[in-house]
Design a protein around this motif. Structure first.
Motif, PDB file in Angstrom:
ATOM      1  N   VAL A  23      -5.232  10.684   6.484  1.00  0.00           N
ATOM      2  CA  VAL A  23      -4.980   9.842   5.323  1.00  0.00           C
ATOM      3  C   VAL A  23      -4.677   8.418   5.797  1.00  0.00           C
ATOM      4  N   PRO A  24      -5.579   7.472   5.530  1.00  0.00           N
ATOM      5  CA  PRO A  24      -5.275   6.081   5.848  1.00  0.00           C
ATOM      6  C   PRO A  24      -4.198   5.571   4.887  1.00  0.00           C
ATOM      7  N   LEU A  25      -3.270   4.773   5.390  1.00  0.00           N
ATOM      8  CA  LEU A  25      -2.226   4.185   4.556  1.00  0.00           C
ATOM      9  C   LEU A  25      -2.481   2.687   4.450  1.00  0.00           C
ATOM     10  N   TYR A  26      -2.711   2.205   3.233  1.00  0.00           N
ATOM     11  CA  TYR A  26      -2.992   0.786   2.991  1.00  0.00           C
ATOM     12  C   TYR A  26      -1.825   0.158   2.250  1.00  0.00           C
ATOM     13  N   SER A  27      -1.237  -0.834   2.857  1.00  0.00           N
ATOM     14  CA  SER A  27      -0.199  -1.626   2.217  1.00  0.00           C
ATOM     15  C   SER A  27      -0.861  -2.843   1.589  1.00  0.00           C
ATOM     16  N   VAL A  28      -0.672  -3.023   0.283  1.00  0.00           N
ATOM     17  CA  VAL A  28      -1.288  -4.144  -0.416  1.00  0.00           C
ATOM     18  C   VAL A  28      -0.214  -5.176  -0.742  1.00  0.00           C
ATOM     19  N   ALA A  29      -0.374  -6.359  -0.170  1.00  0.00           N
ATOM     20  CA  ALA A  29       0.525  -7.476  -0.467  1.00  0.00           C
ATOM     21  C   ALA A  29      -0.252  -8.484  -1.291  1.00  0.00           C
ATOM     22  N   ILE A  30       0.379  -8.965  -2.328  1.00  0.00           N
ATOM     23  CA  ILE A  30      -0.256  -9.961  -3.184  1.00  0.00           C
ATOM     24  C   ILE A  30       0.543 -11.247  -3.027  1.00  0.00           C
ATOM     25  N   GLY A  31      -0.161 -12.318  -2.792  1.00  0.00           N
ATOM     26  CA  GLY A  31       0.519 -13.595  -2.575  1.00  0.00           C
ATOM     27  C   GLY A  31       0.324 -14.049  -1.145  1.00  0.00           C
ATOM     28  N   GLY A  32       1.399 -14.469  -0.518  1.00  0.00           N
ATOM     29  CA  GLY A  32       1.349 -15.073   0.804  1.00  0.00           C
ATOM     30  C   GLY A  32       0.802 -14.181   1.905  1.00  0.00           C
TER      31      GLY A  32
END
Length: 154
Positions: A23-32
């Motif tokens: 299972v790939p784990l993707y952290s999504v940051a929005i902004g900077g």
């Protein structure tokens, strides 16, 4: 095997041989941090695709578990544990989480699966052959780690 209908059908017909979920784990940051977040997702996506090719017939590559970077770690961990319960109930013996988010290293002991942290390498400046060489090198390192984990639980 990838999370596409034809390969999932193959898995369903031969699941006694496919004992590992990735299972790939993707952290999504929005902004900077958006660009770094996208780079990490691209890197982990390419890495897990190469890994799946290496272990076709032994692993099932799940779609990425995606979460917002600013969500509470308890909420994200709870959601991932729910995935894990379902995966283990489907009789997978091994679960590997692959991520570039270092925060998961502090939470690994709260999961039954193994967290593999790989620092993200920006791919945008590389040509395809450079990407391939780099991914081959990364997969070789993961091969040893997977083999060790498989033998620990055998």
């Amino acid at each position: 095997m990838k999370w596409i209908s034809q390969e999932v059908e193959t898995y369903l017909n031969a699941k006694e041989y496919v004992d590992t979920a990735v299972v790939p784990l993707y952290s999504v940051a929005i902004g900077g941090e958006m660009k770094e977040s996208a780079e990490a997702a691209e890197f982990i996506g390419l890495l897990t695709t190469h890994l799946e090719r290496q272990f076709t017939g032994r692993i099932l590559l799940f779609p990425p578990f995606t979460y917002l970077k600013n969500d509470s770690s308890e909420k994200v961990l709870g959601e991932l544990k729910n995935w894990e319960v379902n995966i283990l109930e489907a009789e997978f013996k091994h679960v590997f989480y692959i991520t570039s988010d270092i925060e998961w290293r502090t939470r690994e002991n709260e999961l039954d699966g193994a967290v593999i942290w790989v620092p993200s390498i920006p791919l945008e400046q590389m040509n395809d052959s450079q990407k391939l060489k780099m991914m081959d090198s990364q997969v070789k390192q993961l091969l040893t780690l997977f083999t060790q984990k498989w033998h620990q639980k055998a």
